[in-house]
Design a protein around this motif. Structure first.
Motif, short mmCIF file in Angstrom:
data_model
loop_
_atom_site.label_atom_id
_atom_site.label_comp_id
_atom_site.label_asym_id
_atom_site.label_seq_id
_atom_site.Cartn_x
_atom_site.Cartn_y
_atom_site.Cartn_z
N SER A 122 0.93 -1.23 -0.14
CA SER A 122 0.15 -0.16 -0.01
C SER A 122 0.89 1.26 0.16
N TYR A 123 1.95 1.46 0.83
CA TYR A 123 2.75 2.57 1.10
C TYR A 123 3.36 2.88 -0.38
N MET A 124 3.92 1.87 -1.03
CA MET A 124 4.88 1.94 -2.13
C MET A 124 3.91 2.20 -3.15
N ILE A 125 2.68 1.69 -3.39
CA ILE A 125 1.97 2.20 -4.46
C ILE A 125 1.50 3.63 -4.35
N LYS A 126 1.25 4.15 -3.10
CA LYS A 126 0.99 5.39 -2.92
C LYS A 126 2.14 6.50 -3.24
N GLN A 127 3.33 5.93 -2.92
CA GLN A 127 4.68 6.55 -3.64
C GLN A 127 4.66 6.44 -5.11
N SER A 128 4.20 5.56 -5.65
CA SER A 128 4.17 5.42 -7.42
C SER A 128 3.42 6.64 -8.11
N LEU A 129 2.09 6.93 -7.26
CA LEU A 129 1.30 7.71 -7.82
C LEU A 129 1.57 9.02 -7.59
N PRO A 130 1.07 10.18 -8.38
CA PRO A 130 1.35 11.65 -8.19
C PRO A 130 0.16 11.50 -6.90
N ALA A 131 0.61 12.84 -6.29
CA ALA A 131 -0.20 13.16 -4.97
C ALA A 131 -1.63 12.95 -5.38
N VAL A 132 -2.26 13.54 -6.15
CA VAL A 132 -3.72 13.31 -6.75
C VAL A 132 -3.61 12.59 -8.36
N SER A 133 -4.19 11.50 -8.39
CA SER A 133 -4.40 10.80 -9.63
C SER A 133 -5.67 11.09 -10.31
N ASP A 134 -5.49 11.48 -11.47
CA ASP A 134 -6.58 11.46 -12.52
C ASP A 134 -7.42 10.25 -12.54
N VAL A 135 -8.79 10.17 -12.31
CA VAL A 135 -9.55 9.04 -12.50
C VAL A 135 -10.59 9.29 -13.33
N THR A 136 -11.00 8.34 -14.19
CA THR A 136 -11.88 8.37 -15.46
C THR A 136 -13.24 7.47 -15.04
N SER A 137 -14.00 7.48 -15.98
CA SER A 137 -15.15 6.44 -15.89
C SER A 137 -14.66 5.14 -15.98
N ASP A 138 -13.58 4.97 -16.61
CA ASP A 138 -13.11 3.63 -16.99
C ASP A 138 -12.19 3.31 -15.60
N ALA A 172 -0.36 14.32 2.85
CA ALA A 172 -0.78 13.14 3.27
C ALA A 172 -0.62 11.88 2.37
N ARG A 173 -0.07 12.17 1.14
CA ARG A 173 -0.03 10.81 0.09
C ARG A 173 0.65 9.81 0.62
N ASP A 174 1.53 9.79 1.70
CA ASP A 174 2.21 8.51 2.34
C ASP A 174 0.82 7.74 3.00
N ASN A 175 -0.10 8.14 3.34
CA ASN A 175 -1.31 7.41 4.27
C ASN A 175 -2.36 7.19 3.61
N TYR A 176 -2.56 8.02 2.38
CA TYR A 176 -4.07 7.82 1.64
C TYR A 176 -3.81 7.93 0.32
N LEU A 177 -4.69 7.43 -0.57
CA LEU A 177 -4.80 7.39 -1.95
C LEU A 177 -5.73 8.80 -2.29
N PHE A 178 -5.37 9.42 -3.28
CA PHE A 178 -6.25 10.59 -3.37
C PHE A 178 -6.38 10.72 -5.08
N GLY A 179 -7.60 10.78 -5.50
CA GLY A 179 -8.13 11.16 -6.96
C GLY A 179 -8.81 11.98 -7.12
N GLN A 180 -9.08 12.40 -8.56
CA GLN A 180 -9.75 13.56 -8.69
C GLN A 180 -10.57 13.19 -10.21
N TYR A 181 -11.73 13.50 -10.27
CA TYR A 181 -12.72 13.10 -11.40
C TYR A 181 -13.43 14.20 -12.00
N THR A 182 -12.96 14.71 -13.14
CA THR A 182 -13.42 15.77 -13.71
C THR A 182 -14.14 15.43 -15.29
#
Length: 504
Positions: A122-138, A172-182
């Motif tokens: 979980s920790y390393m996956i969070k590290q691999s992503l941007p602080a906020v990931s773009d999320v799509t319908s797919d 807080a990216r080390d503790n949680y996953l963040f996404g944004q849907y636009t």
């Protein structure tokens, strides 16, 4: 034929080891291979270890499991044997085992995550992503289930996502996953809030929490942090060494239900009865249950008697205070717990201060300090007081004991200087004390006429202790203790003789 048989036996003996090496997804690095395997990577995790280290051995299977899973995502896990590559370990400031470091494009930072496989993943996956990931319908359906706690902010051109969201995510990216849907076409959002919206998805309890529109209208990093803290832990979950840190980071009091796991039916019934109370105090107190038998020492440290279950106690980690339920003769019922917590929140429950009996007389050179006698000793501003806080099982404390006795003997004729000692396993540090004891031995000096305490961090030889007292003493009159013959010394090394018991 004999040679062939011996060769066959030798190969058979080597096969398990060879298979283990081949099957490992952890890169075994040396001084020569480290740069090529790590420095050029976008992201890698490196364990610096020693083969004899018990903690390293415990970590090994979890590290292997995490490596196998993370290689699918292009994240490399590696290890360095510091007994064979000491220069490399020294280069990266390794002074204990295991030391784990995250390398991002060759730049190391300390790994601060869990040491179980799922936590490392979980920790390393969070590290691999941007602080906020773009999320799509797919990707939406997969993303909101990709960790135990996932936050998604929803918005569009007319209703932009608040800037406080990305600001909080960066820290807080080390503790949680963040996404944004636009996307223009929104997926199904729980409770169908108006935009902009923020939803915390979780793999427990009701499965999600929605930040209200009124809260979003005045959103800042602090209020978002409060929302996440309140909703990112289960309503009433079992606590253990693996998840204790999560609760500690919440900065909320922890309400423990200590129960015997052998009585699982009655325990589970009581847990269900307490859940409505936990929901009522959500955001003010975190509720957990714990194995009372396995963690009996922790219960005793919270001033529970240790012989009657179930039991209930609140611990304030920030203040290091504890509040065992004593109403209703300590019997744990929903009614008693609710009444107790209502008073606790109002500040009407005094902290429980454990104290050994006050000695009837102080006949030894070392003053035997107990919690109930704290004010009597430190309330006297005319005296310089040098106090040791110890644990009987602590090896350092045991080696210091004869030196501390000798120090007290040297000042025995000076009534203005007190050499004191408190057993911190039998006594709590009172709230009036301006410090907390984090390890043993802790040495504190309170100069006469002052309220602040001075830490002693020097070596524990008699000469150094005497020099410290003479440097910091403020009382007048009485004899000094200069002229120590220096014939008592101490070798300082790590404790190996602490008792084996389960701790949080």
């Amino acid at each position: 034929m004999k040679i062939s048989s011996k060769l066959t036996l030798a190969l058979a003996a080597l096969l398990p080891a060879l298979t283990s090496v081949v099957a490992s997804d952890v890169y075994d690095l040396s001084q020569d291979t480290f740069k090529g395997e790590v420095i050029g990577e976008d992201l890698a995790l490196v364990e610096f270890f020693a083969p004899w280290c018990g903690h390293c051995k415990n970590l090994a299977p979890h590290y292997e499991e995490a490596a196998t899973e993370l290689q699918k995502k292009g994240i490399k896990l590696a290890k360095v044997d510091c007994t064979e590559h000491a220069d490399l370990c020294q280069e990266y400031g390794v002074n204990g085992y295991p030391t784990l470091k995250v390398f991002r494009n060759g730049t190391p930072t300390d790994y601060t995550g869990p040491r179980k496989a799922d936590g490392i993943i979980s920790y390393m996956i969070k590290q691999s992503l941007p602080a906020v990931s773009d999320v799509t319908s797919d990707s939406h359906a997969e993303f909101i289930k990709s960790d135990k706690v996932v936050l998604v902010a929803y918005g569009d051109a007319s209703h932009p996502i608040p800037s406080a969201y990305s600001e909080f995510a960066s820290g807080a990216r080390d503790n949680y996953l963040f996404g944004q849907y636009t996307d223009s076409s929104l997926p199904s959002i729980p409770e169908s809030p108006s935009l902009p919206a923020i939803v915390l998805y979780k793999s427990f309890d009701e499965g999600y929490s929605v930040l209200s529109a009124s809260e979003i209208a005045k959103l800042d990093s602090a209020s978002l942090s409060d929302f996440v803290k309140t909703n990112s832990v289960p309503l009433l979950d079992e606590i253990s060494p693996e998840n204790f840190g999560t609760y500690a980071e919440q900065n909320l009091p922890i309400a423990y239900l200590f129960a015997d796991p052998a009585e699982s039916e009655s325990r589970d019934k009581l847990i269900e009865e307490l859940k409505p109370i936990a929901k009522e105090f959500k955001g003010k107190i975190n509720f957990v249950f714990i194995d009372a038998i396995k963690f009996i020492d922790h219960g005793k440290s919270l001033n529970l008697p240790g012989d009657s279950w179930p039991a209930f106690v609140v611990q304030d980690l920030a203040l290091q205070t504890k509040y065992p339920l004593q109403e209703n003769n300590g019997k744990v019922t929903p009614k008693a717990v609710k009444s107790f917590l209502e008073k606790f929140v109002k500040g009407d429950i005094p902290a429980s201060i454990k104290s050994a009996p006050i000695p009837t007389k102080q006949s030894d050179p070392v003053y035997k300090l107990v919690a109930d006698d704290w004010e009597n000793l430190f309330g006297n501003q005319d005296k310089d007081i040098f106090a040791e806080f110890f644990a009987p099982w602590c090896g350092h404390c045991q080696r210091l004991a004869p030196i501390w006795d000798t120090l007290a003997e040297k000042y025995a004729s000076n009534s203005n200087i007190v050499i004191a000692q408190m057993d911190a396993t039998e006594n709590d540090i009172p709230p009036a004390a301006p410090f907390k004891v984090q390890g043993f031995p802790t040495l504190k000096f309170r100069p006469a006429g002052q309220s602040e305490f001075v830490d002693y961090n020097g070596d524990r030889s008699l000469d150094s202790l005497v020099e410290f007292v003479e440097t910091h003493r403020k009382s007048t009159g009485g004899e000094s203790a200069s002229g120590s013959n220096g014939d008592v010394d101490e070798e300082v090394f790590d404790d190996e003789d602490a008792p084996e018991h389960d701790e949080l």
